[in-house]
Write a protein that holds these residues in place. Structure first.
Motif, short mmCIF file in Angstrom:
data_model
loop_
_atom_site.label_atom_id
_atom_site.label_comp_id
_atom_site.label_asym_id
_atom_site.label_seq_id
_atom_site.Cartn_x
_atom_site.Cartn_y
_atom_site.Cartn_z
N ASN A 1 23.62 -12.25 0.08
CA ASN A 1 23.58 -11.12 0.71
C ASN A 1 24.63 -10.92 1.68
O ASN A 1 25.08 -9.72 2.02
N TRP A 2 25.18 -11.91 2.23
CA TRP A 2 26.20 -11.83 3.40
C TRP A 2 27.44 -11.39 2.96
O TRP A 2 28.31 -10.74 3.50
N PHE A 3 27.64 -11.85 1.56
CA PHE A 3 28.88 -11.49 0.82
C PHE A 3 29.00 -10.41 0.01
O PHE A 3 29.79 -9.59 -0.15
N MET A 4 27.62 -10.18 -0.75
CA MET A 4 27.55 -9.08 -1.52
C MET A 4 26.25 -8.34 -1.48
O MET A 4 25.21 -8.88 -1.75
N HIS A 5 26.13 -7.17 -0.62
CA HIS A 5 25.05 -6.60 -0.16
C HIS A 5 24.43 -5.92 -1.31
O HIS A 5 24.66 -4.39 -1.67
N VAL A 6 23.43 -6.30 -2.26
CA VAL A 6 22.95 -5.56 -3.18
C VAL A 6 21.37 -5.24 -2.95
O VAL A 6 20.89 -4.21 -3.44
N LEU A 7 20.97 -6.11 -2.25
CA LEU A 7 19.35 -5.96 -1.82
C LEU A 7 19.11 -5.92 -0.37
O LEU A 7 19.83 -6.69 0.45
N ASN B 1 11.51 -7.72 0.58
CA ASN B 1 10.08 -8.66 0.69
C ASN B 1 9.08 -7.74 0.45
O ASN B 1 7.99 -8.23 0.38
N GLU B 2 9.03 -6.66 0.83
CA GLU B 2 7.75 -5.62 0.96
C GLU B 2 7.65 -5.60 -0.55
O GLU B 2 6.43 -5.68 -1.00
N LEU B 3 8.44 -5.41 -1.35
CA LEU B 3 8.10 -5.08 -2.72
C LEU B 3 7.81 -6.21 -3.44
O LEU B 3 6.96 -6.09 -4.16
N ASN C 1 6.27 -8.86 -2.20
CA ASN C 1 4.85 -9.19 -1.90
C ASN C 1 3.92 -8.32 -2.29
O ASN C 1 2.75 -8.73 -2.98
N GLU C 2 4.20 -6.87 -2.78
CA GLU C 2 3.41 -6.02 -3.35
C GLU C 2 3.26 -6.23 -4.83
O GLU C 2 2.24 -6.26 -5.57
N HIS C 3 4.28 -6.76 -5.34
CA HIS C 3 4.56 -7.18 -6.77
C HIS C 3 3.78 -8.40 -7.12
O HIS C 3 3.09 -8.37 -7.85
N SER C 4 4.04 -9.37 -6.23
CA SER C 4 3.30 -10.65 -6.29
C SER C 4 1.80 -10.64 -6.30
O SER C 4 1.23 -11.43 -6.96
N SER C 5 1.24 -9.63 -5.61
CA SER C 5 -0.05 -9.77 -5.40
C SER C 5 -1.01 -8.66 -6.74
O SER C 5 -2.17 -8.54 -6.63
N THR C 6 0.03 -8.19 -7.37
CA THR C 6 -0.52 -7.29 -8.41
C THR C 6 -0.44 -8.09 -10.00
O THR C 6 0.89 -8.31 -10.15
N ALA C 7 -1.61 -8.08 -10.68
CA ALA C 7 -1.28 -8.81 -11.91
C ALA C 7 -0.72 -7.99 -12.94
O ALA C 7 0.33 -8.28 -13.57
N THR C 8 -1.06 -6.75 -13.01
CA THR C 8 -0.17 -5.84 -13.91
C THR C 8 0.41 -4.65 -13.02
O THR C 8 0.07 -4.26 -11.94
N VAL C 9 1.69 -4.30 -13.51
CA VAL C 9 2.25 -3.14 -12.78
C VAL C 9 2.62 -2.19 -13.79
O VAL C 9 2.83 -2.21 -15.13
N PRO C 10 3.17 -0.91 -13.57
CA PRO C 10 3.36 0.27 -14.32
C PRO C 10 4.62 -0.26 -15.06
O PRO C 10 5.34 -0.85 -14.56
N ASP C 11 4.84 0.27 -16.21
CA ASP C 11 6.08 0.00 -16.90
C ASP C 11 7.33 0.45 -16.10
O ASP C 11 8.39 -0.09 -16.32
N THR D 1 16.45 10.45 -10.89
CA THR D 1 14.82 10.06 -10.88
C THR D 1 14.66 9.35 -9.52
O THR D 1 15.41 8.51 -9.21
N PRO D 2 13.50 9.60 -9.01
CA PRO D 2 13.26 8.86 -7.70
C PRO D 2 13.35 7.12 -8.02
O PRO D 2 12.93 6.50 -8.99
N ALA D 3 14.02 6.62 -6.81
CA ALA D 3 14.09 5.24 -7.03
C ALA D 3 12.97 4.55 -6.05
O ALA D 3 12.66 4.82 -4.90
N TYR D 4 12.35 3.81 -6.94
CA TYR D 4 10.84 3.45 -6.24
C TYR D 4 10.89 2.42 -5.04
O TYR D 4 11.83 1.27 -5.27
N GLY D 5 10.65 2.83 -4.20
CA GLY D 5 10.73 1.87 -2.94
C GLY D 5 12.00 2.02 -2.05
O GLY D 5 12.49 0.91 -1.26
N HIS D 6 12.84 2.98 -2.69
CA HIS D 6 14.38 2.91 -1.92
C HIS D 6 14.82 4.15 -1.56
O HIS D 6 14.31 5.33 -2.11
N ASP D 7 15.59 4.18 -0.32
CA ASP D 7 15.79 5.53 -0.02
C ASP D 7 17.39 5.50 -0.30
O ASP D 7 17.97 4.84 -0.81
#
Length: 542
Positions: free
Chosen positions: A130-136, A142-144, A146-156, A258-264
């Motif tokens: 990330n210091w060289f190529m800022h993609v995330l 980390n918030e997404l 943690n939310e993803h890892s704590s969920t068994a199933t996610v929407p398509d 289309t809205p980007a989930y969790g991104h501004d």
């Protein structure tokens, strides 16, 4: 002032509903430019002759970013779009976001380690990439995660994030694997990264057929990884499909349609920056036209940076650098672009001269500063600048007749070639090179820039130009070869292949130079201070 119809609606005789942007401009994904009339005055209607005169003004023949499906939606009543359009260009299945996929961990065809290990792999990704190529953005990721890892199933609609998550773990495992001091079983890391990369590869076509911001992020990271790690043609192809995906979702306009989930919007802007820089870097490396047309992009630059910009300052400066050189990449028929190679050169020099002090490479750095992140960024930025200057000017020195549009003084280009190539060779002594090359996404960026400089130094030795001492040029080539021979990362085919090519060129140079034992000794042992004293290069543009 009161508002009247916007310029586009007035020209097309549409009913403008305002406020800015109006619905017509929003659907067409174009800028809505307001027309205003002063209070107390009345807009006078155009006379028939004036209407005919205005209609006769030629319009630019530019494809509007509206497809047939978009037009059909404007003809239908709002809320009646309950139909499947996934096979129509620009369409999607209406209930696609509501589908529930199987548990996302069950879709991964290998066993994942404990969450603590996965978290450490993600941390390594941000240290190495990330210091060289800022993609995330680390905090939002980390918030997404943690939310993803704590969920068994996610929407398509969030299935693509699963692939991005696995890729982050794979890159973290890869750069731990390249570091022999990493406190992990290196065989396990090697196996895990191969399995994870294979999974991402198997999902790539699915990502392309369900495009969103995560598709672009995966494409940038996966494409750059292959470009830097032995499969450059594959990386170049992934890059091309990523660019088209970004355009498909409207990222080149600053924000996805289309809205980007969790991104501004700021996150989307930084992702586009990363894609734009990667594309222009690849165009320079491959010597091919750029696939991004700067004149057709609306992603803004940041006009004013906060005092605590931190890591953002580096990426901002790098984006500015590659936007300057964008006019040089494939703009053969653009009358509005820079008129000569020298124009671009002066813009580059102005950019380099304006760099802040903390993003400049210091000539001598103590060992204790070797891991300083800012120093690593300064080294990477200087190498990128000199690499661009070398590619920009070498055609004027080595092949001046291949492009008759070049209008520059060859002596000026020769000076810049020597300055940039010798500065690139001298940076091999910088203490920041060790952490960059050992376990970083920028390691092969270093190797590619050194190779570009080494080939030019060899070429200058083999020409009939007596302006510079051949021994000094050979000493720069020798430094690059020596660095390749002890390159910290031992897993890169690119390094061994560059070393073979440059060693062959060095042998040819030595054979073409009159035998003189003292010359060979001088070429191997000249210090950086000696080089600085012996090569006096006048600053260009004075």
């Amino acid at each position: 002032m009161r508002r009247s119809a916007c310029q586009r609606c007035r020209a097309k005789k549409l009913k403008c509903d305002g406020p800015k942007p109006c619905s017509h401009c929003r659907k067409a994904n174009t800028e809505c430019i307001a027309r205003t009339v002063s209070i107390g005055t009345t807009a006078r209607p155009l006379l028939p002759a004036q209407v005919r005169a205005e209609a006769s003004v030629p319009q630019s023949a530019v494809l509007e970013e509206v497809n047939s499906l978009d037009l059909s939606k404007t003809l239908l009543a709002k809320g009646s779009e309950h139909y499947s359009a996934s096979a129509i260009p620009g369409g999607h299945t209406c209930n696609e976001t509501a589908q529930q996929a199987p548990p996302w961990r069950e879709q991964i065809p290998f066993v994942l380690p404990d969450q603590a290990i996965l978290d450490s792999l993600a941390r390594q990704y941000f240290i190495s990439v990330n210091w060289f190529m800022h993609v995330l953005d680390e905090e939002s990721f980390n918030e997404l995660s943690n939310e993803h890892s704590s969920t068994a199933t996610v929407p398509d609609s969030r299935a693509n994030f699963s692939v991005l998550l696995v890729l982050v773990w794979a890159l973290g495992a890869h750069y731990l694997w390249t570091d022999p001091s990493a406190p992990y079983d290196h065989q396990y890391l090697a196996n895990f990264r191969l399995q994870a990369f294979s999974y991402v590869e198997s999902r790539w076509l699915h990502l392309l057929s369900h495009p969103n911001l995560e598709t672009v992020q995966v494409g940038i990271l996966f494409g750059s990884f292959h470009l830097f790690n032995g499969l450059p043609n594959l990386g170049f192809g992934i890059l091309g499909s990523t660019i088209k995906t970004a355009q498909l979702i409207g990222l080149h306009r600053g924000f996805p349609r289309t809205p980007a989930y969790g991104h501004d919007r700021n996150t989307c802007t930084k992702v586009w920056w990363a894609l734009e820089i990667f594309e222009k870097y690849a165009a320079i490396a491959f010597g091919r036209p750029c696939g991004i047309d700067d004149s057709d992009c609306d992603v803004p630059d940041i006009q004013v940076l906060p005092d605590d910009a931190g890591n953002l300052r580096y990426h901002w400066e790098k984006c500015r650098l590659y936007r300057i050189v964008g006019a040089f990449l494939g703009r053969r028929k653009d009358p509005k672009g820079p008129k000569s190679l020298h124009d671009i050169h002066l813009q580059l020099r102005a950019w380099f001269d304006a760099l802040p002090d903390d993003l400049r490479v210091k000539p001598d750095v103590e060992d204790s500063h070797g891991l300083n992140l800012r120093l690593q960024q300064a080294v990477a930025l200087q190498l990128a600048y000199d690499n661009i200057q070398i590619v920009l000017h070498r055609q004027a020195v080595f092949t001046p007749r291949s492009n008759p549009s070049i209008a520059t003084n060859n002596d000026t280009s020769l000076d810049q070639l020597v300055e940039s190539a010798m500065r690139t060779a001298s940076v091999t002594n910088n203490k920041a090179m060790l952490p960059i090359c050992l376990s970083s996404h920028a390691s092969m960026h270093i190797a590619i820039c050194l190779f570009t400089a080494g080939v030019v130094l060899a070429g200058l030795c083999l020409t009939d130009r007596p302006t510079y001492d051949v021994n000094q040029l050979l000493s720069g080539l020798e430094r690059i070869i020596t660095f390749y021979q002890s390159f910290p990362g031992q897993h890169y085919n690119l390094v061994s292949q560059c070393l073979e090519v440059l060693s062959t060129l060095q042998l040819k140079c030595n054979r073409s130079i009159p035998s003189n034992p003292s010359q060979s000794e001088l070429a191997s042992n000249t210090t950086r201070a000696d080089l600085a004293e012996s090569i006096q290069i006048d600053r260009m543009g004075k």
